[in-house]
Design an enzyme around this catalytic site. Structure first.
Site, PDB file in Angstrom:
ATOM      1  N   ASP A  53      -2.268  -7.900  -5.855  1.00 23.19           N
ATOM      2  CA  ASP A  53      -2.707  -6.732  -5.085  1.00 23.19           C
ATOM      3  C   ASP A  53      -3.202  -5.599  -5.975  1.00 23.19           C
ATOM      4  O   ASP A  53      -2.798  -5.492  -7.136  1.00 23.19           O
ATOM      5  CB  ASP A  53      -1.506  -6.231  -4.250  1.00 23.19           C
ATOM      6  CG  ASP A  53      -1.937  -5.421  -3.061  1.00 23.19           C
ATOM      7  OD1 ASP A  53      -3.162  -5.301  -2.829  1.00 23.19           O
ATOM      8  OD2 ASP A  53      -1.063  -4.896  -2.334  1.00 23.19           O
ATOM      9  N   CYS A  94       0.821  -1.219   0.000  1.00 19.47           N
ATOM     10  CA  CYS A  94       0.000   0.000   0.000  1.00 19.47           C
ATOM     11  C   CYS A  94       0.856   1.272   0.000  1.00 19.47           C
ATOM     12  O   CYS A  94       0.590   2.181  -0.798  1.00 19.47           O
ATOM     13  CB  CYS A  94      -0.974   0.014   1.177  1.00 19.47           C
ATOM     14  SG  CYS A  94      -1.182  -1.538   2.019  1.00 19.47           S
ATOM     15  N   LYS A 140     -12.513  -5.148   6.813  1.00 15.55           N
ATOM     16  CA  LYS A 140     -12.337  -5.891   5.562  1.00 15.55           C
ATOM     17  C   LYS A 140     -13.501  -6.837   5.315  1.00 15.55           C
ATOM     18  O   LYS A 140     -14.139  -7.302   6.255  1.00 15.55           O
ATOM     19  CB  LYS A 140     -11.104  -6.801   5.616  1.00 15.55           C
ATOM     20  CG  LYS A 140      -9.904  -6.283   6.296  1.00 15.55           C
ATOM     21  CD  LYS A 140      -8.718  -7.219   6.054  1.00 15.55           C
ATOM     22  CE  LYS A 140      -8.584  -8.296   7.092  1.00 15.55           C
ATOM     23  NZ  LYS A 140      -7.534  -9.265   6.800  1.00 15.55           N
ATOM     24  N   ARG A 170       6.676 -11.467   5.247  1.00 14.48           N
ATOM     25  CA  ARG A 170       6.063 -11.310   6.575  1.00 14.48           C
ATOM     26  C   ARG A 170       6.694 -12.286   7.534  1.00 14.48           C
ATOM     27  O   ARG A 170       7.018 -13.412   7.158  1.00 14.48           O
ATOM     28  CB  ARG A 170       4.554 -11.580   6.513  1.00 14.48           C
ATOM     29  CG  ARG A 170       3.832 -10.484   5.762  1.00 14.48           C
ATOM     30  CD  ARG A 170       2.330 -10.607   5.851  1.00 14.48           C
ATOM     31  NE  ARG A 170       1.750  -9.620   4.945  1.00 14.48           N
ATOM     32  CZ  ARG A 170       0.472  -9.512   4.680  1.00 14.48           C
ATOM     33  NH1 ARG A 170      -0.390 -10.328   5.260  1.00 14.48           N
ATOM     34  NH2 ARG A 170       0.021  -8.588   3.858  1.00 14.48           N
ATOM     35  N   GLN A 212       1.497 -11.124  -3.703  1.00 22.10           N
ATOM     36  CA  GLN A 212       0.078 -10.744  -3.679  1.00 22.10           C
ATOM     37  C   GLN A 212      -0.420 -10.371  -5.068  1.00 22.10           C
ATOM     38  O   GLN A 212       0.314  -9.773  -5.852  1.00 22.10           O
ATOM     39  CB  GLN A 212      -0.123  -9.525  -2.775  1.00 22.10           C
ATOM     40  CG  GLN A 212      -0.205  -9.828  -1.308  1.00 22.10           C
ATOM     41  CD  GLN A 212      -0.839  -8.656  -0.543  1.00 22.10           C
ATOM     42  OE1 GLN A 212      -1.860  -8.093  -0.939  1.00 22.10           O
ATOM     43  NE2 GLN A 212      -0.225  -8.302   0.570  1.00 22.10           N
ATOM     44  N   HIS A 220      -8.322  -1.566  -0.596  1.00 23.14           N
ATOM     45  CA  HIS A 220      -7.221  -2.517  -0.812  1.00 23.14           C
ATOM     46  C   HIS A 220      -7.896  -3.822  -1.210  1.00 23.14           C
ATOM     47  O   HIS A 220      -8.826  -4.259  -0.521  1.00 23.14           O
ATOM     48  CB  HIS A 220      -6.457  -2.818   0.481  1.00 23.14           C
ATOM     49  CG  HIS A 220      -5.913  -1.626   1.194  1.00 23.14           C
ATOM     50  ND1 HIS A 220      -4.580  -1.505   1.499  1.00 23.14           N
ATOM     51  CD2 HIS A 220      -6.510  -0.527   1.702  1.00 23.14           C
ATOM     52  CE1 HIS A 220      -4.380  -0.385   2.171  1.00 23.14           C
ATOM     53  NE2 HIS A 220      -5.534   0.232   2.310  1.00 23.14           N
ATOM     54  N   HIS A 242      -4.717  -1.303  -5.273  1.00 24.52           N
ATOM     55  CA  HIS A 242      -5.277  -0.237  -4.438  1.00 24.52           C
ATOM     56  C   HIS A 242      -6.103   0.664  -5.325  1.00 24.52           C
ATOM     57  O   HIS A 242      -5.609   1.139  -6.349  1.00 24.52           O
ATOM     58  CB  HIS A 242      -4.157   0.506  -3.707  1.00 24.52           C
ATOM     59  CG  HIS A 242      -3.457  -0.394  -2.729  1.00 24.52           C
ATOM     60  ND1 HIS A 242      -2.338  -1.104  -3.058  1.00 24.52           N
ATOM     61  CD2 HIS A 242      -3.776  -0.739  -1.456  1.00 24.52           C
ATOM     62  CE1 HIS A 242      -1.980  -1.856  -2.020  1.00 24.52           C
ATOM     63  NE2 HIS A 242      -2.832  -1.652  -1.029  1.00 24.52           N
TER      64      HIS A 242
HETATM   65  C1  TSB Z   1      -4.898  -6.425  -0.174  1.00 18.43           C
HETATM   66  N1  TSB Z   1      -2.704  -4.297   2.019  1.00 18.43           N
HETATM   67  C2  TSB Z   1      -3.611  -5.356   1.720  1.00 18.43           C
HETATM   68  C3  TSB Z   1      -3.697  -5.571   0.225  1.00 18.43           C
HETATM   69  O1  TSB Z   1      -3.801  -4.337  -0.449  1.00 18.43           O
HETATM   70  C4  TSB Z   1      -3.108  -6.630   2.424  1.00 18.43           C
HETATM   71  O2  TSB Z   1      -1.908  -6.860   2.477  1.00 18.43           O
HETATM   72  N2  TSB Z   1      -4.035  -7.425   2.931  1.00 18.43           N
HETATM   73  S1  TSB Z   1      -3.750  -8.791   3.706  1.00 18.43           S
HETATM   74  O3  TSB Z   1      -2.848  -8.578   4.765  1.00 18.43           O
HETATM   75  O4  TSB Z   1      -5.034  -9.331   4.078  1.00 18.43           O
HETATM   76  O5  TSB Z   1      -3.081  -9.784   2.719  1.00 18.43           O
HETATM   77  C5  TSB Z   1      -3.682 -10.075   1.479  1.00 18.43           C
HETATM   78  C6  TSB Z   1      -3.842 -11.563   1.278  1.00 18.43           C
HETATM   79  O6  TSB Z   1      -2.581 -12.217   1.362  1.00 18.43           O
HETATM   80  C7  TSB Z   1      -4.666 -12.281   2.341  1.00 18.43           C
HETATM   81  O7  TSB Z   1      -6.033 -12.135   2.070  1.00 18.43           O
HETATM   82  C8  TSB Z   1      -4.209 -13.714   2.206  1.00 18.43           C
HETATM   83  O8  TSB Z   1      -4.936 -14.373   1.198  1.00 18.43           O
HETATM   84  C9  TSB Z   1      -2.770 -13.569   1.727  1.00 18.43           C
HETATM   85  N3  TSB Z   1      -1.770 -13.878   2.782  1.00 18.43           N
HETATM   86  C10 TSB Z   1      -1.590 -13.216   3.939  1.00 18.43           C
HETATM   87  N4  TSB Z   1      -0.589 -13.758   4.658  1.00 18.43           N
HETATM   88  C11 TSB Z   1      -0.112 -14.801   3.919  1.00 18.43           C
HETATM   89  C12 TSB Z   1       0.935 -15.746   4.114  1.00 18.43           C
HETATM   90  N5  TSB Z   1       1.695 -15.738   5.202  1.00 18.43           N
HETATM   91  N6  TSB Z   1       1.138 -16.693   3.162  1.00 18.43           N
HETATM   92  C13 TSB Z   1       0.368 -16.707   2.047  1.00 18.43           C
HETATM   93  N7  TSB Z   1      -0.602 -15.823   1.806  1.00 18.43           N
HETATM   94  C14 TSB Z   1      -0.861 -14.882   2.723  1.00 18.43           C
HETATM   95 ZN    ZN Z   2      -2.947  -2.651   0.763  1.00 18.85          ZN
END
Ligand code: TSB
Ligand code: ZN
Length: 584
Positions: free
Chosen positions: A325, A276, A411, A305, A323, A457, A327
């Protein structure tokens, strides 16, 4: 069946956890026991075995000992003692002392259960005799940190399940076995989809060519959909400075999920956990009028992460992820419409992939948790109200989960159930009034005044990693032809006489963009056909004398036993249609 919610089964499983502990104590006299709760599909016990580590073959040994104790048929006797007596009786057991000390009242009555030579602290209730514990199975084991904290000692966790009769136990074991067969970690390995290596690190999968091919199809699929919906795609670095994440608020509210800071010259960097902040800066790069909005910035973006080492799991929960992703920068009036478009893209996508079992979850903040969530009641109330309004208009069923919101806003998540383990989130769409403010974003409205945009997002696949994990389990590794790494396997009836014709067909299919392999090994036809089925290749072509003479092919579809003969041109047409239509 959820064992935890069934009272009789719950008691049975709880009692069986004690039987497990007793057997372990017989085989490992130095064993110390932490807790042994009932869970949805049975029970487990966390055990300190000193330097011993449980291995597969140990489960059998323990199970045998459990059977022996059960046959002995000792009564299970409840006894109530004072806290003081309990502290005295378990004085050599640090784990029980820890449990007893945390029981509030001085005059609490503490119950113990004894069966033969084994006594354990427990609230109960239990069955009357170990004799009643007959139909059980130890199902798996793992390491588990004491109290779930990685700073503590690693205990051995043994899982099991107990039923009232043999049929129920067997039925449960069949379900477990099916889940095991479906597990994406198993299929991922068998089909060379991904690998991991300790030199790369935990939670850092390496996508092998077959996996990369699948992922590429997913990327192409969603890219095209997004382009058609007016998204613009960018590439941005997978690091940012600490200041970037201080500006966004991640540094204050998301730090424990991030890799630690690294210094390069005088700059302090972090591997990004989300994209983001980068996309906010992309938006800010230009002046915008309300006429430009919505602006939709998409990226297939790599994030890192910090996930606990015990939580990482195949491609499903990783530390390095990509992702799908985007925005979306919108005016307040555009929120609803844009949100609805995202939900319909999610539904469309699930339909294309045949995903039917999922639930919508409205993820809200926990107002008490001031550390995780940005503290602004008005902003949260406003965002939650808006989101509920959209969901009601969309008329979709959802459940609510407090404490699951992002730190910047509520969300809508889509939850699915993997073969093994608890539900996970795939897609997400989030409403954010905060980050645009923190990055001082603006657009000029129709009166010539500056306004702050709202950001949605969203990630349709979530991450390519998690979505692929789920897809492997949904399809059991038998991918639809458009996604299959190898779409056609050519098997000449005789690898000498029919090789030339087979090579010609291979070339032709390749020219038509079809992913094809030719099995020219000197093996029996039946053997090669079986292997083709095991590899779950959608189409196996059998090419022999007839086919060569008539310029035809005979194909067998995965999972079927009949063979169909077509002219080469018709087969190419037939296959291309299936691929184009993403037929399942
Ligand atoms: C959608 N900032 C928002 C983005 O713009 C975001 O990061 N959202 S999130 O934290 O929910 O992450 C998005 C998606 O990543 C989650 O819905 C999930 O499907 C996936 N995700 C999150 N953590 C993991 C992980 N450790 N391993 C695999 N996929 C993951
Ligand atoms: Zn985001």
């Amino acid at each position: 069946m959820n064992i935890k919610e069934n009272e009789n089964l719950s008691i049975l499983n709880h009692s069986c956890a004690h039987l497990l502990a007793q057997a372990v104590k017989h085989l490992y006299p130095h064993a110390k026991f932490w807790v042994g709760p009932v869970i949805e599909d049975g029970f487990y016990y966390d055990i300190d075995l000193g330097d011993d580590v449980i291995k597969e073959e140990d489960l059998e040994r323990i199970e045998k000992e459990m059977k022996k104790i059960s046959k002995d048929g000792k009564r299970i006797v409840r006894e109530e003692i004072s806290k003081e007596d309990a502290l005295e009786r378990f004085k050599d057991d640090q784990y029980k002392i820890d449990l007893i000390s945390r029981m509030d009242e001085e005059d609490t009555v503490i119950s113990c259960y004894t069966q033969g030579d084994f006594t354990d602290l427990c609230r109960g209730p239990h069955v009357e005799s170990v004799k009643l514990l007959k139909y059980f199975k130890l199902t798996k084991f793992s390491g588990a940190y004491w109290k779930g904290d990685a700073k503590n000692k690693m205990l051995q966790r043994i899982y099991g399940v107990c039923y009232e009769n043999e049929e129920d136990l067997n039925a449960h074991l069949v379900v477990l076995e099916e889940a095991k067969q479906r597990d994406h970690r198993k299929i991922g390995k068998e089909q060379d989809i991904f690998m991991t290596h300790e030199l790369v690190g935990a939670g850092m999968p390496l996508w092998l060519p077959n996996g990369a091919l699948i992922r590429k199809q997913l990327e192409n699929y969603i890219y095209e959909k997004e382009r058609n919906m007016g998204y613009d795609h960018v590439y941005t670095p997978c690091v940012g400075t600490v200041d970037l994440y201080k500006t966004s608020g991640h540094w204050d509210h998301y730090k424990e999920n991030m890799f630690p800071m690294m210094k390069v010259d005088e700059e302090e960097f972090v591997l990004r956990p989300m994209n983001c902040p980068h996309h906010m800066l992309v938006f800010k790069n230009k002046l915008h009028s309300y006429r430009d909005l919505p602006i939709r910035i998409g990226e297939f973006a790599t994030d890192f992460r910090y996930e606990a080492s015990g939580a990482v799991k195949g491609l499903e929960r990783v530390r390095c992820m990509c992702q799908n992703d985007a925005h979306l920068f919108v005016t307040p009036e555009q929120i609803k419409d844009e949100f609805k478009k995202v939900v319909s893209l999610i539904l469309d996508t699930y339909n294309d992939f045949g995903i039917k079992n999922y639930k919508f979850r409205l993820s809200l903040r926990d107002p008490e948790d001031k550390e995780k969530y940005f503290d602004d009641d008005d902003m949260w109330n406003n965002a939650e109200a808006k989101l509920r309004e959209v969901l009601n208009e969309l008329n979709i069923e959802y459940f609510e989960a407090v404490g699951e919101a992002a730190f910047y806003g509520p969300k809508l998540d889509v939850e699915v159930k993997p073969a093994v383990g608890p539900e996970v989130t795939l897609s997400t769409c989030q409403l954010d009034f905060l980050l645009p403010r923190r990055f001082e974003l603006s657009y000029i409205d129709n009166k010539g005044e500056k306004q702050v945009p709202v950001v949605l997002h969203r990630a349709i696949f979530g991450t390519f990693d998690r979505f692929t994990a789920f897809l492997i389990e949904e399809t059991k590794g038998a991918f639809p032809v458009w996604l299959s790494p190898v779409q056609v396997n050519i098997i000449p009836v005789n690898s000498e006489y029919h090789l030339e014709y087979a090579s010609k067909i291979k070339k032709l299919l390749l020219q038509n963009g079809i992913r094809v392999e030719l099995d020219d090994r000197n093996e029996k036809l039946g053997y090669k056909m079986r292997e083709s089925q095991t590899r779950k290749i959608p189409y196996s072509l059998i090419l022999g004398e007839q086919e060569k003479e008539n310029n035809t092919i005979s194909y067998r579809e995965y999972g079927k036993t009949d063979t169909t003969t077509l002219s080469v041109d018709d087969f190419v047409k037939f296959l291309n249609e299936k691929i184009q239509n993403k037929e399942r």
